[in-house]
Design an enzyme around this catalytic site. Structure first.
Site, PDB file in Angstrom:
ATOM      1  N   SER A  21      42.264   8.580 -13.847  1.00 47.81           N
ATOM      2  CA  SER A  21      43.312   7.557 -13.745  1.00 47.81           C
ATOM      3  C   SER A  21      44.690   8.132 -13.403  1.00 47.81           C
ATOM      4  O   SER A  21      45.411   7.523 -12.603  1.00 47.81           O
ATOM      5  CB  SER A  21      43.372   6.745 -15.040  1.00 47.81           C
ATOM      6  N   LYS A  70      38.704   1.725 -27.493  1.00 45.99           N
ATOM      7  CA  LYS A  70      38.720   0.408 -26.836  1.00 45.99           C
ATOM      8  C   LYS A  70      38.547  -0.770 -27.796  1.00 45.99           C
ATOM      9  O   LYS A  70      39.115  -1.832 -27.582  1.00 45.99           O
ATOM     10  CB  LYS A  70      37.618   0.330 -25.762  1.00 45.99           C
ATOM     11  N   GLY A 129      20.978  -1.278 -20.379  1.00 45.14           N
ATOM     12  CA  GLY A 129      21.967  -0.755 -21.325  1.00 45.14           C
ATOM     13  C   GLY A 129      22.608  -1.914 -22.070  1.00 45.14           C
ATOM     14  O   GLY A 129      22.612  -3.058 -21.563  1.00 45.14           O
ATOM     15  N   GLY A 132      29.052  -0.441 -24.702  1.00 45.80           N
ATOM     16  CA  GLY A 132      30.375  -1.017 -24.445  1.00 45.80           C
ATOM     17  C   GLY A 132      30.536  -1.526 -23.022  1.00 45.80           C
ATOM     18  O   GLY A 132      31.028  -2.641 -22.789  1.00 45.80           O
ATOM     19  N   TYR A 246      29.774   7.445 -12.149  1.00 47.90           N
ATOM     20  CA  TYR A 246      30.405   7.833 -10.876  1.00 47.90           C
ATOM     21  C   TYR A 246      30.529   9.348 -10.700  1.00 47.90           C
ATOM     22  O   TYR A 246      31.097   9.815  -9.720  1.00 47.90           O
ATOM     23  CB  TYR A 246      31.793   7.180 -10.742  1.00 47.90           C
TER      24      TYR A 246
HETATM   25  N1  LIG Z   1      32.421   3.146 -13.532  1.00 48.16           N
HETATM   26  C1  LIG Z   1      33.211   2.865 -14.543  1.00 48.16           C
HETATM   27  O1  LIG Z   1      34.364   2.455 -14.367  1.00 48.16           O
HETATM   28  C2  LIG Z   1      32.697   3.018 -15.954  1.00 48.16           C
HETATM   29  C3  LIG Z   1      33.316   2.316 -17.004  1.00 48.16           C
HETATM   30  C4  LIG Z   1      32.801   2.461 -18.301  1.00 48.16           C
HETATM   31  C5  LIG Z   1      31.710   3.292 -18.532  1.00 48.16           C
HETATM   32  N2  LIG Z   1      31.154   3.961 -17.490  1.00 48.16           N
HETATM   33  C6  LIG Z   1      29.987   4.838 -17.712  1.00 48.16           C
HETATM   34  O2  LIG Z   1      28.958   4.021 -18.257  1.00 48.16           O
HETATM   35  C7  LIG Z   1      28.132   4.763 -19.128  1.00 48.16           C
HETATM   36  C8  LIG Z   1      27.939   4.001 -20.437  1.00 48.16           C
HETATM   37  O3  LIG Z   1      29.164   3.856 -21.106  1.00 48.16           O
HETATM   38  P1  LIG Z   1      29.256   2.995 -22.459  1.00 48.16           P
HETATM   39  O4  LIG Z   1      30.657   3.098 -22.926  1.00 48.16           O
HETATM   40  O5  LIG Z   1      28.649   1.660 -22.280  1.00 48.16           O
HETATM   41  O6  LIG Z   1      28.306   3.863 -23.438  1.00 48.16           O
HETATM   42  P2  LIG Z   1      27.590   3.384 -24.793  1.00 48.16           P
HETATM   43  O7  LIG Z   1      28.387   2.339 -25.455  1.00 48.16           O
HETATM   44  O8  LIG Z   1      27.279   4.645 -25.510  1.00 48.16           O
HETATM   45  O9  LIG Z   1      26.211   2.702 -24.293  1.00 48.16           O
HETATM   46  C9  LIG Z   1      25.224   3.458 -23.617  1.00 48.16           C
HETATM   47  C10 LIG Z   1      23.981   2.601 -23.404  1.00 48.16           C
HETATM   48  O10 LIG Z   1      23.049   3.350 -22.629  1.00 48.16           O
HETATM   49  C11 LIG Z   1      21.816   3.465 -23.331  1.00 48.16           C
HETATM   50  N3  LIG Z   1      21.292   4.822 -23.115  1.00 48.16           N
HETATM   51  C12 LIG Z   1      21.906   5.997 -23.413  1.00 48.16           C
HETATM   52  N4  LIG Z   1      21.128   7.037 -23.048  1.00 48.16           N
HETATM   53  C13 LIG Z   1      19.987   6.498 -22.539  1.00 48.16           C
HETATM   54  C14 LIG Z   1      18.792   7.061 -22.001  1.00 48.16           C
HETATM   55  N5  LIG Z   1      18.628   8.386 -21.911  1.00 48.16           N
HETATM   56  N6  LIG Z   1      17.832   6.226 -21.559  1.00 48.16           N
HETATM   57  C15 LIG Z   1      17.992   4.877 -21.630  1.00 48.16           C
HETATM   58  N7  LIG Z   1      19.094   4.281 -22.150  1.00 48.16           N
HETATM   59  C16 LIG Z   1      20.084   5.093 -22.584  1.00 48.16           C
HETATM   60  C17 LIG Z   1      22.129   3.249 -24.787  1.00 48.16           C
HETATM   61  O11 LIG Z   1      20.959   2.723 -25.402  1.00 48.16           O
HETATM   62  P3  LIG Z   1      20.757   2.690 -27.009  1.00 48.16           P
HETATM   63  O12 LIG Z   1      21.345   1.390 -27.460  1.00 48.16           O
HETATM   64  O13 LIG Z   1      19.284   2.754 -27.164  1.00 48.16           O
HETATM   65  O14 LIG Z   1      21.472   3.890 -27.557  1.00 48.16           O
HETATM   66  C18 LIG Z   1      23.271   2.225 -24.725  1.00 48.16           C
HETATM   67  O15 LIG Z   1      22.799   0.912 -24.610  1.00 48.16           O
HETATM   68  C19 LIG Z   1      28.811   6.129 -19.269  1.00 48.16           C
HETATM   69  O16 LIG Z   1      28.143   7.040 -18.427  1.00 48.16           O
HETATM   70  C20 LIG Z   1      30.214   5.893 -18.782  1.00 48.16           C
HETATM   71  O17 LIG Z   1      30.790   7.050 -18.200  1.00 48.16           O
HETATM   72  C21 LIG Z   1      31.599   3.838 -16.204  1.00 48.16           C
END
Ligand SMILES: NC(=O)c1ccc[n+]([C@@H]2O[C@H](COP(=O)([O-])OP(=O)(O)OC[C@H]3O[C@@H](n4cnc5c(N)ncnc54)[C@H](OP(=O)(O)O)[C@@H]3O)[C@@H](O)[C@H]2O)c1
Length: 302
Positions: A21, A70, A129, A132, A246
């Protein structure tokens, strides 16, 4: 150059060292000759309250909020908008006349990213997923005119909880009582069918899906060679595949999507468009999208 009139913006999180950012916003401010600067601030969980109070005291104009703050930051904000209230998370704060206003722009950023290639009207959407990011995206998807939304997650508990929250809020005329404007969202006209299935049910759901959004961290650096959540033979060429990871841009899932001749949407687009929304909230101006995207890609390719 920073001087006595420069308006300060920033990002709070822990860690923030690798945040894209600062370069994205500083490049955008510079291109429009705005006397603004954007700074990363590493804030520990226990210091969040002081950070928000301090930001007000320092007359900081706006902050982005990232992991792990957040959700907790809602307790420190004076007012927040309807999507932040629904999702229960804020990623953008604007400070004005001694008050803090919270917004969630991840949700609209994610949908704008997909809208670059297709509208969501009448589409069957599968979100993998239930963390968050999935929550923010699911609420925004649910208020477009999609036909069907399926949440698939590794653990049943989180998926059920997200689907429950969506159903509860969507079945009512949601009246936000703590936000910036007096807005009511009427969800009663939306015909949505939520379905819950474990990871093994992904291929079954992809058969009739129009849009797949992977919100898991699978394939994120350094685990770039991880097994993707779906393979090319489980996809079809009319599918839109969005991986919100990304780093790298070309994830293991997007490689499979290309093999299937599906349309791909990189995670960089969500980051870009949530940033563009922030920019508008803070400056009142349209964001220089192309420049911001170029800056993000340069940073990732460094
Ligand atoms: N492009 C963007 O602007 C942006 C914005 C936000 C986040 N992101 C990316 O999005 C991803 C998730 O972020 P988040 O904040 O949502 O994380 P989070 O709250 O930790 O949620 C992760 C989710 O993925 C699932 N998961 C984790 N490891 C897994 C695996 N090996 N196999 C299958 N499911 C799995 C988890 O399942 P369980 O419930 O079973 O644990 C959970 O539902 C991160 O990589 C982050 O960098 C990108």
């Amino acid at each position: 150059m920073i001087n006595g009139t420069t308006k300060i913006f920033g990002i709070i999180g822990d860690p923030v060292e690798h945040s894209l950012s600062p370069p994205m916003f500083n490049a955008a401010f510079k291109s429009l000759n705005l006397d603004y600067a954007y700074v990363p601030f590493n804030v520990k969980k226990q210091d969040l309250k002081f950070a928000i109070a301090g930001a007000k005291a320092f007359d900081i104009k706006g902050l982005n909020v990232t992991i792990p703050h957040k959700r907790k930051v809602l307790n420190e904000i004076d007012k927040f908008d309807i999507m932040a209230n629904l999702i229960g998370a804020v990623n953008t704060i604007k400070f004005h006349n001694g008050k803090s206003y919270g917004f969630n722009t991840d949700c609209v950023g994610a949908v704008r990213a997909i809208e670059e290639v297709s509208n969501l009207n009448d589409k069957n959407v599968v979100i993998v997923g239930a963390g968050g990011a999935a929550r923010a995206i699911a609420f925004q998807v649910a208020i477009t005119n999609v036909k069907n939304l399926t949440i698939i997650n590794r653990s049943e508990k989180k998926a059920k909880s997200l689907v429950y929250d969506l159903k509860t809020l969507l079945s009512a005329n949601f009246k936000d009582n703590s936000k910036l404007d007096d807005i009511t969202i009427d969800f009663s006209h939306i015909d949505l069918n939520f379905d819950y299935g474990g990871i093994d049910s992904i291929p079954k759901h992809l058969k009739n899906a129009d849009i797949l959004i992977d919100t898991t961290p699978v394939g994120m650096d350094p685990n770039v060679d991880a097994e993707p959540i779906a393979t090319a033979n489980e996809m079809h060429s009319d599918l839109i595949v969005n991986d919100i990871v990304y780093n790298p841009i070309n994830t293991c899932l997007l490689k499979e999507a290309k093999l299937a001749n599906a349309t791909i949407v990189s995670g960089i687009k969500m980051l870009l468009y949530q940033g563009a929304e922030n920019f508008k909230i803070w400056t009142g101006l349209e964001a220089p999208i192309d420049l911001m995207e170029k800056t993000l890609l340069n940073e990732i390719n460094k």
